[in-house]
Design a protein around this motif. Structure first.
Motif, short mmCIF file in Angstrom:
data_model
loop_
_atom_site.label_atom_id
_atom_site.label_comp_id
_atom_site.label_asym_id
_atom_site.label_seq_id
_atom_site.Cartn_x
_atom_site.Cartn_y
_atom_site.Cartn_z
N LEU A 276 -0.92 100.24 16.44
CA LEU A 276 0.73 100.25 16.46
C LEU A 276 0.96 101.12 15.61
O LEU A 276 2.17 102.21 16.83
CB LEU A 276 0.97 99.05 14.60
N LEU A 277 0.33 102.19 15.45
CA LEU A 277 0.81 103.94 14.99
C LEU A 277 0.19 104.85 16.72
O LEU A 277 1.56 105.46 17.41
CB LEU A 277 -0.22 104.70 14.82
N ARG A 278 -0.07 104.04 17.52
CA ARG A 278 -0.25 104.33 18.97
C ARG A 278 0.35 103.89 19.52
O ARG A 278 1.69 104.48 20.41
CB ARG A 278 -1.77 104.01 19.32
N LYS A 279 1.67 102.56 19.50
CA LYS A 279 2.28 102.07 20.33
C LYS A 279 3.88 102.80 19.59
O LYS A 279 4.74 102.98 20.61
CB LYS A 279 2.93 100.46 19.92
N LEU A 280 3.95 103.54 18.84
CA LEU A 280 5.62 104.16 18.57
C LEU A 280 5.39 105.49 19.02
O LEU A 280 6.35 105.58 19.50
CB LEU A 280 4.86 103.87 16.50
N GLY A 281 4.07 106.14 19.34
CA GLY A 281 3.69 106.76 20.54
C GLY A 281 4.79 107.08 21.19
O GLY A 281 4.69 107.49 21.92
N ASP A 282 3.70 105.58 22.09
CA ASP A 282 3.85 105.31 22.98
C ASP A 282 5.47 105.35 23.52
O ASP A 282 5.73 105.50 24.72
CB ASP A 282 3.44 104.54 23.09
N LEU A 283 6.22 104.74 22.91
CA LEU A 283 7.35 104.03 22.94
C LEU A 283 8.52 105.85 22.66
O LEU A 283 9.25 105.76 21.68
CB LEU A 283 8.51 103.71 21.55
N GLY A 284 7.52 106.97 21.54
CA GLY A 284 8.60 107.80 21.30
C GLY A 284 9.41 108.04 20.39
O GLY A 284 9.98 108.43 20.05
#
Length: 309
Positions: A276-284
């Motif tokens: 989830l945290l990686r995905k938030l990073g990917d989405l900015g």
């Protein structure tokens, strides 16, 4: 496996008007445990206790106390039981010590002044032993009820809403007393609608609602099995809607879009937090704080009662 001291099998209660106060209950209580029966007011807690103690006759079912059938061998079963009722009911004109000694004699126990003194000392009543009950405070009267219930040395003690309407100091005192009684070998069943009471004292918890015993579970196992954790992600910029790319985590928004909330199972092999945290990073999507919290027995109880209502 601990020995069973109380066995309730298929016990129910339906009154003449057709009202069912208790649906069929099956429950085994282990010798030496503290069992909390948790439920809102009117859930059937007092009805179940009153049936086991012989105050109310069941419509169906059998009750065995220490091997004695509570219906056919009533005296032997009742001698094993101490009951602290919810209502304050004592002879106002008697002294504390006379009331407690009389309770002991009622059960055919021979006099034991040393034991009675110990009970009164444990309950901080020894200094009030010659005081008439009418002169005592509500909290002290509650202690007298416990002393009366313990007077005949029962092996199984029922506490029906023991701390309803008492102050915090007395509640703490009673919790300590309950633990001390258990250390002495007494089995304790308490009914309560105070979640923290069950959380503080019980080994096992039963949840009852609308006369239906929803579950019986070891407290630790219940909290492990049903206890979810929440993670609140405080966002730098508030959101009006959750992006579809985050759908697999079933997130919700709180605090007017400033918090992204993720509920996860702390016992699971994969919590889903790193991805989830990686995905938030990917989405900015920038965040400034993370906070996790564990659900309490209260959350579990509310969840159970609501989902099975």
């Amino acid at each position: 496996m601990a020995e069973t001291i109380l066995s309730v099998a298929g016990v129910s209660k339906t009154y003449k008007g057709g009202f069912t106060a208790l649906k069929p209950v099956d429950l085994d209580i282990r010798r030496g445990e503290i069992f909390a029966l948790l439920g809102p007011n009117g859930a059937g807690k007092t009805t179940l206790i009153s049936i086991v103690c012989g105050i109310v006759t069941p419509t169906t079912g059998t009750i065995t106390v220490g091997g004695h059938d509570a219906l056919t061998d009533y005296k032997a079963a009742r001698r094993m039981i101490g009951l602290v009722p919810q209502e304050l009911s004592t002879d106002a004109f008697e002294t504390v010590i006379a009331t407690v000694k009389f309770s002991r004699r009622l059960f055919g126990r021979s006099a034991n002044d040393g034991y009675i003194e110990q009970v009164l000392r444990d309950l901080s009543l020894w200094d009030k032993r010659d005081t008439k009950i009418m002169a005592l405070s509500g909290g002290m009267k509650r202690r007298v009820l416990i002393a009366k219930a313990l007077a005949h040395e029962p092996e199984l003690l029922f506490l029906d809403e023991p701390t309803a309407g008492v102050d915090v100091a007395l509640r703490r005192d009673m919790w300590k007393l309950v633990h001390r009684l258990r250390e002495g070998g007494t089995t304790i069943i308490l009914t309560t609608h105070y979640i923290e009471e069950a959380e503080e004292m019980a080994d096992r918890v039963g949840v009852i609602n609308k006369g239906d015993l929803l579950l019986v579970e070891d407290k630790a196992a219940l909290m492990a099995k049903l206890g979810k954790r929440e993670m609140d992600i405080t966002l730098v910029d508030p959101m009006t809607a959750i992006p579809s790319e985050l759908a697999e985590w079933h997130l919700t928004l709180a605090d007017e879009g400033h918090i992204l909330r993720y509920v996860f199972d702390a016992q699971a092999e994969r919590t889903g937090i790193p991805s989830l945290l990686r995905k938030l990073g990917d989405l900015g999507i920038a965040f400034k704080d993370l906070e996790t919290s564990k659900s309490s027995l209260e959350d579990i109880f509310v969840d159970l009662v609501e989902t099975r209502a």
